[in-house]
Design an enzyme around this catalytic site. Structure first.
Site, PDB file in Angstrom:
ATOM      1  N   GLY A  27       0.865  -1.113  -0.074  1.00 41.80           N
ATOM      2  CA  GLY A  27       0.083  -0.027   0.048  1.00 41.80           C
ATOM      3  C   GLY A  27       0.876   1.250  -0.004  1.00 41.80           C
ATOM      4  O   GLY A  27       2.208   1.055  -0.180  1.00 41.80           O
ATOM      5  N   HIS A  30       1.916   4.441  -4.974  1.00 42.32           N
ATOM      6  CA  HIS A  30       2.399   5.767  -5.898  1.00 42.32           C
ATOM      7  C   HIS A  30       2.798   5.466  -7.134  1.00 42.32           C
ATOM      8  O   HIS A  30       2.608   4.087  -7.664  1.00 42.32           O
ATOM      9  CB  HIS A  30       3.599   6.303  -5.066  1.00 42.32           C
ATOM     10  CG  HIS A  30       4.699   5.220  -4.582  1.00 42.32           C
ATOM     11  ND1 HIS A  30       5.567   4.629  -5.684  1.00 42.32           N
ATOM     12  CD2 HIS A  30       5.168   4.591  -3.620  1.00 42.32           C
ATOM     13  CE1 HIS A  30       6.416   3.646  -5.029  1.00 42.32           C
ATOM     14  NE2 HIS A  30       6.076   3.850  -4.012  1.00 42.32           N
ATOM     15  N   GLY A  32       5.462   4.643  -8.692  1.00 38.97           N
ATOM     16  CA  GLY A  32       6.529   3.416  -8.574  1.00 38.97           C
ATOM     17  C   GLY A  32       5.398   2.060  -9.032  1.00 38.97           C
ATOM     18  O   GLY A  32       5.676   1.206  -9.673  1.00 38.97           O
ATOM     19  N   HIS A  33       4.448   2.081  -8.079  1.00 36.24           N
ATOM     20  CA  HIS A  33       3.498   0.923  -8.131  1.00 36.24           C
ATOM     21  C   HIS A  33       2.886   0.804  -9.637  1.00 36.24           C
ATOM     22  O   HIS A  33       2.674  -0.281  -9.862  1.00 36.24           O
ATOM     23  CB  HIS A  33       2.715   0.976  -6.866  1.00 36.24           C
ATOM     24  CG  HIS A  33       3.274   0.760  -5.365  1.00 36.24           C
ATOM     25  ND1 HIS A  33       3.157   1.734  -4.538  1.00 36.24           N
ATOM     26  CD2 HIS A  33       4.011  -0.030  -4.805  1.00 36.24           C
ATOM     27  CE1 HIS A  33       3.581   1.462  -3.496  1.00 36.24           C
ATOM     28  NE2 HIS A  33       4.232   0.298  -3.728  1.00 36.24           N
ATOM     29  N   GLY A 144       9.964  -3.952  -8.330  1.00 42.74           N
ATOM     30  CA  GLY A 144      10.720  -2.961  -8.491  1.00 42.74           C
ATOM     31  C   GLY A 144      12.153  -3.132  -8.340  1.00 42.74           C
ATOM     32  O   GLY A 144      12.565  -3.704  -7.378  1.00 42.74           O
ATOM     33  N   GLU A 145      13.114  -2.599  -9.274  1.00 36.16           N
ATOM     34  CA  GLU A 145      14.655  -2.614  -9.075  1.00 36.16           C
ATOM     35  C   GLU A 145      15.058  -1.596  -7.822  1.00 36.16           C
ATOM     36  O   GLU A 145      15.979  -1.727  -7.322  1.00 36.16           O
ATOM     37  CB  GLU A 145      15.103  -1.988 -10.351  1.00 36.16           C
ATOM     38  CG  GLU A 145      15.225  -3.276 -11.491  1.00 36.16           C
ATOM     39  CD  GLU A 145      15.921  -2.543 -12.553  1.00 36.16           C
ATOM     40  OE1 GLU A 145      16.389  -1.257 -12.779  1.00 36.16           O
ATOM     41  OE2 GLU A 145      16.173  -3.330 -13.652  1.00 36.16           O
ATOM     42  N   GLN A 150      15.727  -7.201  -2.643  1.00 40.00           N
ATOM     43  CA  GLN A 150      14.595  -8.037  -2.557  1.00 40.00           C
ATOM     44  C   GLN A 150      14.126  -8.580  -3.945  1.00 40.00           C
ATOM     45  O   GLN A 150      13.840  -9.891  -3.914  1.00 40.00           O
ATOM     46  CB  GLN A 150      13.405  -6.956  -2.326  1.00 40.00           C
ATOM     47  CG  GLN A 150      12.196  -7.676  -2.369  1.00 40.00           C
ATOM     48  CD  GLN A 150      10.874  -6.521  -1.786  1.00 40.00           C
ATOM     49  OE1 GLN A 150      10.786  -6.522  -0.664  1.00 40.00           O
ATOM     50  NE2 GLN A 150      10.451  -5.916  -2.601  1.00 40.00           N
ATOM     51  N   LEU A 180      10.909   7.158  -5.769  1.00 35.95           N
ATOM     52  CA  LEU A 180       9.461   7.155  -5.199  1.00 35.95           C
ATOM     53  C   LEU A 180       9.478   6.174  -4.185  1.00 35.95           C
ATOM     54  O   LEU A 180      10.194   4.846  -4.431  1.00 35.95           O
ATOM     55  CB  LEU A 180       8.200   6.788  -6.212  1.00 35.95           C
ATOM     56  CG  LEU A 180       8.157   8.193  -7.241  1.00 35.95           C
ATOM     57  CD1 LEU A 180       6.862   7.820  -8.123  1.00 35.95           C
ATOM     58  CD2 LEU A 180       7.966   9.473  -6.406  1.00 35.95           C
ATOM     59  N   SER A 182       6.807   4.450  -0.520  1.00 38.24           N
ATOM     60  CA  SER A 182       5.812   4.868   0.299  1.00 38.24           C
ATOM     61  C   SER A 182       6.164   5.685   1.530  1.00 38.24           C
ATOM     62  O   SER A 182       5.570   6.255   2.253  1.00 38.24           O
ATOM     63  CB  SER A 182       5.065   3.493   0.812  1.00 38.24           C
ATOM     64  OG  SER A 182       4.724   2.840  -0.297  1.00 38.24           O
TER      65      SER A 182
HETATM   66  P1  AMP Z   1       6.270  -1.627  -1.378  1.00 40.30           P
HETATM   67  O1  AMP Z   1       4.732  -1.351  -1.576  1.00 40.30           O
HETATM   68  O2  AMP Z   1       7.161  -0.911  -0.897  1.00 40.30           O
HETATM   69  O3  AMP Z   1       6.501  -3.137  -0.767  1.00 40.30           O
HETATM   70  O4  AMP Z   1       6.518  -2.061  -2.865  1.00 40.30           O
HETATM   71  C1  AMP Z   1       5.771  -2.727  -3.617  1.00 40.30           C
HETATM   72  C2  AMP Z   1       6.469  -3.150  -5.065  1.00 40.30           C
HETATM   73  O5  AMP Z   1       6.869  -1.755  -5.480  1.00 40.30           O
HETATM   74  C3  AMP Z   1       8.051  -3.537  -4.892  1.00 40.30           C
HETATM   75  O6  AMP Z   1       8.156  -4.715  -5.885  1.00 40.30           O
HETATM   76  C4  AMP Z   1       8.993  -2.464  -4.814  1.00 40.30           C
HETATM   77  O7  AMP Z   1      10.240  -2.744  -5.422  1.00 40.30           O
HETATM   78  C5  AMP Z   1       8.164  -1.528  -6.065  1.00 40.30           C
HETATM   79  N1  AMP Z   1       8.504  -0.064  -5.901  1.00 40.30           N
HETATM   80  C6  AMP Z   1       8.447   0.706  -4.873  1.00 40.30           C
HETATM   81  N2  AMP Z   1       9.211   1.587  -5.461  1.00 40.30           N
HETATM   82  C7  AMP Z   1       9.317   1.968  -6.516  1.00 40.30           C
HETATM   83  C8  AMP Z   1       9.545   2.732  -7.424  1.00 40.30           C
HETATM   84  N3  AMP Z   1      10.068   3.969  -6.997  1.00 40.30           N
HETATM   85  N4  AMP Z   1       9.709   2.345  -8.858  1.00 40.30           N
HETATM   86  C9  AMP Z   1       9.497   1.225  -9.194  1.00 40.30           C
HETATM   87  N5  AMP Z   1       9.147   0.292  -8.187  1.00 40.30           N
HETATM   88  C10 AMP Z   1       9.109   0.570  -7.001  1.00 40.30           C
END
Ligand code: AMP
Length: 271
Positions: A27, A30, A32-33, A144-145, A150, A180, A182
């Site tokens: 959650g 943004h 990126g997601h 995401g990279e 991870q 970006l 969260s």
């Molecule tokens: P999270 O909600 O932070 O666990 O992220 C969920 C997915 O979104 C993971 O695979 C992250 O690597 C990816 N992610 C988070 N931030 C970015 C970003 N700025 N650009 C691309 N992918 C992202």
């Protein structure tokens, strides 16, 4: 977009489909997601996003409690994505009830970077990814990279065990080049500006190391300078191979990995 609030609803809806793209998130949605979701929509028949703040991957209870997830806000954003099929919002018991305790371990050689500083973090990530993959049976998972270690560990684990591909997607940054995250929602406007400055300082290292032989020695020196200049605590600042995450003094085929605390907020990046 259908909202699935438990495993029964999930299974009923998705079982007929064999070509599912899956985007796991915690959650705090943004852009990126959204970039991952759009990649999935492009290459799969159905796309499912999960929102689950996984307590087992937090090493600090305070970090878990303050994690900036806001389901209503997230749903408003996700509803705008026309071709997104499902959002899965499980409860703790949907993921962990009736399941044996996990005995997943990270290999010693990967107890580096975040694994070194966040005890049990990746064990928790692999555990939840294992459970989610078993349930959803996606053809592809998009990650995401931004969280490169991870992505690396999940890809290795999942592709060995399931008939699922893990696809890495590039890091999305804001107009001032800050990755970006969260966790950026925890920052005030003023703090965000400061973090953007810090981020740019780090990004400049990528140009500087181009002509340097002892890259990691140089980064050690830069670490101290940046810590003093911005009054922050940097956990690690290292150049590592993208193939096996071992330390490297080569520019090609490597990335700079970093994690630091801005006040109480832990931020990571790699490039
Ligand atoms: P999270 O909600 O932070 O666990 O992220 C969920 C997915 O979104 C993971 O695979 C992250 O690597 C990816 N992610 C988070 N931030 C970015 C970003 N700025 N650009 C691309 N992918 C992202």
């Amino acid at each position: 977009m259908k909202i699935l609030l438990n495993n029964q609803a999930l299974i009923k809806k998705i079982r007929p489909f064999s070509d599912i793209g899956f985007v796991p998130t915690m959650g705090g949605i943004h852009k990126g997601h959204i970039s991952l979701i759009n990649r999935s929509i492009k290459s799969n028949q159905k796309t499912i996003v999960s929102i689950f703040v996984n307590p087992k991957q937090f090493d600090k209870i305070k970090d878990y409690k303050s994690y900036p997830s806001n389901i209503n806000n997230d749903l408003t954003i996700l509803k705008r994505i026309k071709k997104l099929d499902y959002v899965y919002i499980p409860k703790f018991k949907d993921i962990y009830e009736n399941n044996k305790q996990s005995n997943i371990k990270i290999e010693k050689k990967y107890k580096i970077l975040c694994a070194k500083f966040r005890n049990g973090h990746f064990e928790g990530v692999l555990d939840v990814m294992n459970r989610l993959t078993k349930l959803i049976k996606p053809k592809k998972i998009f990650m995401g990279e931004k969280d490169f270690q991870q992505l690396f560990l999940v890809k290795k684990f999942i592709e060995k065990k399931f008939n699922t591909k893990v696809i890495g997607c590039k890091t999305i940054r804001n107009k001032n080049k800050l990755a970006l995250s969260s966790r950026n929602f925890l920052l005030t406007k003023k703090e965000l500006k400061e973090v953007e400055k810090i981020s740019n300082k780090f990004l400049k290292l990528k140009i500087k190391i181009k002509n340097i032989r002892e890259i990691n020695r140089f980064l050690q020196k830069s670490k101290k300078e940046i810590e003093n200049f911005f009054n922050i605590k940097i956990e690690y600042l290292e150049n590592r191979s993208i193939k096996n995450l071992s330390k490297s003094n080569k520019y090609k085929g490597s990335r700079i990995f970093l994690a630091y605390y801005f006040k109480e907020i832990r931020l990571i990046d790699n490039f």
